[in-house]
Design a protein around this motif. Structure first.
Motif, PDB file in Angstrom:
ATOM      1  N   ASP A   1     -52.706  26.659  -3.961  1.00 46.20           N
ATOM      2  CA  ASP A   1     -53.822  27.747  -4.661  1.00 46.20           C
ATOM      3  C   ASP A   1     -53.685  28.993  -4.104  1.00 46.20           C
ATOM      4  OD1 ASP A   1     -55.649  27.861  -6.528  1.00 46.20           O
ATOM      5  OD2 ASP A   1     -57.443  27.654  -5.264  1.00 46.20           O
ATOM      6  N   ARG A   2     -52.542  29.342  -3.989  1.00 44.43           N
ATOM      7  CA  ARG A   2     -52.240  31.055  -3.447  1.00 44.43           C
ATOM      8  C   ARG A   2     -52.077  32.036  -4.630  1.00 44.43           C
ATOM      9  NH1 ARG A   2     -47.167  29.336   0.373  1.00 44.43           N
ATOM     10  NH2 ARG A   2     -46.859  28.154  -1.139  1.00 44.43           N
ATOM     11  N   GLY A   3     -52.215  31.443  -6.002  1.00 46.26           N
ATOM     12  CA  GLY A   3     -52.063  32.586  -6.977  1.00 46.26           C
ATOM     13  C   GLY A   3     -50.780  32.911  -7.240  1.00 46.26           C
ATOM     14  N   THR A   4     -49.717  32.084  -7.043  1.00 47.70           N
ATOM     15  CA  THR A   4     -48.302  32.637  -7.343  1.00 47.70           C
ATOM     16  C   THR A   4     -48.198  32.484  -8.832  1.00 47.70           C
ATOM     17  OG1 THR A   4     -47.472  30.485  -6.528  1.00 47.70           O
ATOM     18  CG2 THR A   4     -47.554  32.381  -4.842  1.00 47.70           C
ATOM     19  N   ALA A   5     -47.303  33.298  -9.327  1.00 47.36           N
ATOM     20  CA  ALA A   5     -46.890  33.136 -10.700  1.00 47.36           C
ATOM     21  C   ALA A   5     -46.152  32.021 -10.999  1.00 47.36           C
ATOM     22  CB  ALA A   5     -46.466  34.461 -11.333  1.00 47.36           C
ATOM     23  N   ALA A   6     -45.436  31.768 -10.257  1.00 50.97           N
ATOM     24  CA  ALA A   6     -44.462  30.523 -10.362  1.00 50.97           C
ATOM     25  C   ALA A   6     -44.460  29.682  -9.138  1.00 50.97           C
ATOM     26  CB  ALA A   6     -42.925  30.935 -10.441  1.00 50.97           C
ATOM     27  N   PRO A   7     -44.454  28.247  -9.442  1.00 46.39           N
ATOM     28  CA  PRO A   7     -44.615  27.394  -8.120  1.00 46.39           C
ATOM     29  C   PRO A   7     -43.582  27.565  -7.143  1.00 46.39           C
ATOM     30  CG  PRO A   7     -43.494  26.316 -10.276  1.00 46.39           C
ATOM     31  CD  PRO A   7     -43.933  27.721 -10.652  1.00 46.39           C
ATOM     32  N   ASP A   8     -43.858  27.497  -6.038  1.00 47.06           N
ATOM     33  CA  ASP A   8     -43.072  27.752  -4.766  1.00 47.06           C
ATOM     34  C   ASP A   8     -41.777  26.928  -4.902  1.00 47.06           C
ATOM     35  OD1 ASP A   8     -42.094  27.471  -2.128  1.00 47.06           O
ATOM     36  OD2 ASP A   8     -44.015  28.319  -1.233  1.00 47.06           O
ATOM     37  N   SER A   9     -40.527  27.540  -4.548  1.00 47.15           N
ATOM     38  CA  SER A   9     -39.493  26.913  -4.706  1.00 47.15           C
ATOM     39  C   SER A   9     -39.252  25.714  -3.489  1.00 47.15           C
ATOM     40  CB  SER A   9     -38.152  27.930  -4.559  1.00 47.15           C
ATOM     41  OG  SER A   9     -38.494  28.632  -3.320  1.00 47.15           O
ATOM     42  N   ASP A  10     -39.988  25.938  -2.557  1.00 52.07           N
ATOM     43  CA  ASP A  10     -40.146  24.857  -1.441  1.00 52.07           C
ATOM     44  C   ASP A  10     -40.824  23.614  -1.819  1.00 52.07           C
ATOM     45  OD1 ASP A  10     -38.480  26.423   0.360  1.00 52.07           O
ATOM     46  OD2 ASP A  10     -40.152  27.340   1.225  1.00 52.07           O
ATOM     47  N   LEU A  11     -41.590  23.573  -2.795  1.00 47.96           N
ATOM     48  CA  LEU A  11     -42.466  22.547  -3.399  1.00 47.96           C
ATOM     49  C   LEU A  11     -41.978  21.976  -4.591  1.00 47.96           C
ATOM     50  CD1 LEU A  11     -45.735  23.790  -2.038  1.00 47.96           C
ATOM     51  CD2 LEU A  11     -44.385  21.586  -1.045  1.00 47.96           C
ATOM     52  N   SER A  12     -41.491  22.882  -5.691  1.00 49.59           N
ATOM     53  CA  SER A  12     -41.335  22.520  -6.924  1.00 49.59           C
ATOM     54  C   SER A  12     -40.186  21.396  -7.414  1.00 49.59           C
ATOM     55  CB  SER A  12     -41.148  23.982  -7.700  1.00 49.59           C
ATOM     56  OG  SER A  12     -40.024  24.513  -7.241  1.00 49.59           O
ATOM     57  N   ALA A  13     -39.500  20.946  -6.476  1.00 50.86           N
ATOM     58  CA  ALA A  13     -38.158  20.163  -6.696  1.00 50.86           C
ATOM     59  C   ALA A  13     -39.034  18.794  -6.996  1.00 50.86           C
ATOM     60  CB  ALA A  13     -37.272  19.999  -5.951  1.00 50.86           C
ATOM     61  N   THR A  14     -40.114  18.599  -7.615  1.00 46.62           N
ATOM     62  CA  THR A  14     -40.830  17.267  -7.824  1.00 46.62           C
ATOM     63  C   THR A  14     -41.715  17.548  -9.142  1.00 46.62           C
ATOM     64  OG1 THR A  14     -42.276  15.497  -6.812  1.00 46.62           O
ATOM     65  CG2 THR A  14     -42.973  17.935  -6.337  1.00 46.62           C
ATOM     66  N   LEU A  15     -42.386  16.377  -9.654  1.00 48.25           N
ATOM     67  CA  LEU A  15     -43.361  16.565 -10.526  1.00 48.25           C
ATOM     68  C   LEU A  15     -44.524  17.594 -10.213  1.00 48.25           C
ATOM     69  CD1 LEU A  15     -44.331  15.497 -13.328  1.00 48.25           C
ATOM     70  CD2 LEU A  15     -45.470  13.564 -12.129  1.00 48.25           C
ATOM     71  N   THR A  16     -44.456  18.670 -11.287  1.00 51.45           N
ATOM     72  CA  THR A  16     -45.314  19.694 -10.699  1.00 51.45           C
ATOM     73  C   THR A  16     -46.182  20.043 -12.199  1.00 51.45           C
ATOM     74  OG1 THR A  16     -44.003  20.701  -9.306  1.00 51.45           O
ATOM     75  CG2 THR A  16     -45.574  22.140 -10.331  1.00 51.45           C
ATOM     76  N   ALA A  17     -47.413  20.227 -11.765  1.00 49.89           N
ATOM     77  CA  ALA A  17     -48.443  20.679 -13.015  1.00 49.89           C
ATOM     78  C   ALA A  17     -49.262  21.993 -12.329  1.00 49.89           C
ATOM     79  CB  ALA A  17     -49.638  19.418 -13.025  1.00 49.89           C
ATOM     80  N   ARG A  18     -49.423  22.810 -13.579  1.00 52.60           N
ATOM     81  CA  ARG A  18     -50.129  24.041 -13.505  1.00 52.60           C
ATOM     82  C   ARG A  18     -51.592  23.586 -13.592  1.00 52.60           C
ATOM     83  NH1 ARG A  18     -48.094  26.681 -17.280  1.00 52.60           N
ATOM     84  NH2 ARG A  18     -46.700  28.077 -16.149  1.00 52.60           N
ATOM     85  N   THR A  19     -52.619  24.107 -12.702  1.00 57.76           N
ATOM     86  CA  THR A  19     -53.931  23.785 -12.722  1.00 57.76           C
ATOM     87  C   THR A  19     -54.694  24.881 -13.652  1.00 57.76           C
ATOM     88  OG1 THR A  19     -54.698  24.922 -10.856  1.00 57.76           O
ATOM     89  CG2 THR A  19     -53.617  22.664 -10.520  1.00 57.76           C
ATOM     90  N   ARG A  20     -56.223  24.490 -13.796  1.00 62.54           N
ATOM     91  CA  ARG A  20     -57.122  25.594 -14.516  1.00 62.54           C
ATOM     92  C   ARG A  20     -57.270  26.803 -13.813  1.00 62.54           C
ATOM     93  NH1 ARG A  20     -62.546  22.960 -16.430  1.00 62.54           N
ATOM     94  NH2 ARG A  20     -63.125  23.121 -14.196  1.00 62.54           N
ATOM     95  N   SER A  21     -57.060  26.715 -12.594  1.00 62.46           N
ATOM     96  CA  SER A  21     -57.195  28.039 -11.520  1.00 62.46           C
ATOM     97  C   SER A  21     -56.164  28.853 -11.474  1.00 62.46           C
ATOM     98  CB  SER A  21     -58.042  27.658 -10.323  1.00 62.46           C
ATOM     99  OG  SER A  21     -56.881  26.695  -9.650  1.00 62.46           O
TER     100      SER A  21
END
Length: 225
Positions: free
Chosen positions: A63-83
């Protein structure tokens, strides 16, 4: 969509769309039973899908507010949240990762005993079609450090499975302190967690107002240092 999760063996439960609060006693009632799911969503057709974590699933909430998912975490199933945050779905490698807030700044973990709001609940959407990758070692290490810190700041506490009359108030107070040491310092989140745990383990459960007062008291004591 809730039925699809249930058919895949993932326990689900309905949550209020305005604040994500469970509409059932999810700790004991979340279910993979199709009949349960149909009854819930007929009753609450606008409910968000609460997806239980644990049982092999860990969700890292960034929930750090980045515009794109962190590359260290995004090599897996990823969802954007309401916040406008990111949920990264990982496979638990048998470490029985629990829930913790702020394992590193802006990153929470939902594992055993937790849940997340799952797509396609309004505001949540998957951004890739990857499988759940193994949980990164650095996330597991950060969780272990959080647990070690909690133990240093108070006696080791193991959540119970059943608490009878006479010991309920003391137990909920100790549970609230344990939750705070694990990083849950938001009052609303702490009260919801204590209320849910109360319904799971206290026989019979304490009145909600009593649980609320106890959680608030422990949080104020913590804030005073």
């Amino acid at each position: 969509a809730a039925l699809a999760y249930a058919r895949a063996g993932r326990r689900v439960h309905p949550c209020r769309p305005e604040d994500k609060v469970p509409l059932t006693r999810w700790g004991t009632q979340a279910s993979t039973n199709e009949s349960d799911v149909r009854i819930w969503w007929r009753r609450w057709p606008d409910a968000l899908i609460g997806l239980c974590t644990g049982d092999g699933l860990v969700v890292v909430d960034d929930d750090r507010g980045t515009a794109a998912p962190d590359s260290d975490l995004s090599a897996t199933l990823t969802a954007r949240t309401r916040s406008r945050g990111w949920h990264h779905y990982f496979a638990d490698p048998g470490l029985r990762i629990g829930c913790a807030v702020g394992v590193v700044p802006g990153i929470d973990i939902r594992g055993e005993g937790g849940y997340v709001i799952a797509p396609p609940s309004p505001g949540w959407e998957f951004v890739n079609g990857l499988d759940a990758a193994p949980l990164p070692d650095w996330i597991a290490a950060a969780f272990d450090e959080r647990k070690a810190t909690a133990k240093r700041f108070g006696p080791c506490f193991e959540p119970a499975t059943k608490v009878s009359e006479g010991g309920r108030n003391d137990y909920i107070a100790r549970f609230a302190g344990y939750a705070i040491r694990m990083g849950i310092e938001d009052k609303t989140e702490l009260i919801v967690l204590c209320q849910d745990h109360n319904t799971q383990v206290c026989c019979p459960p304490l009145p909600p107002d009593e649980v609320r007062r106890t959680a608030n008291s422990i949080l104020r004591r913590h804030e005073r240092g």
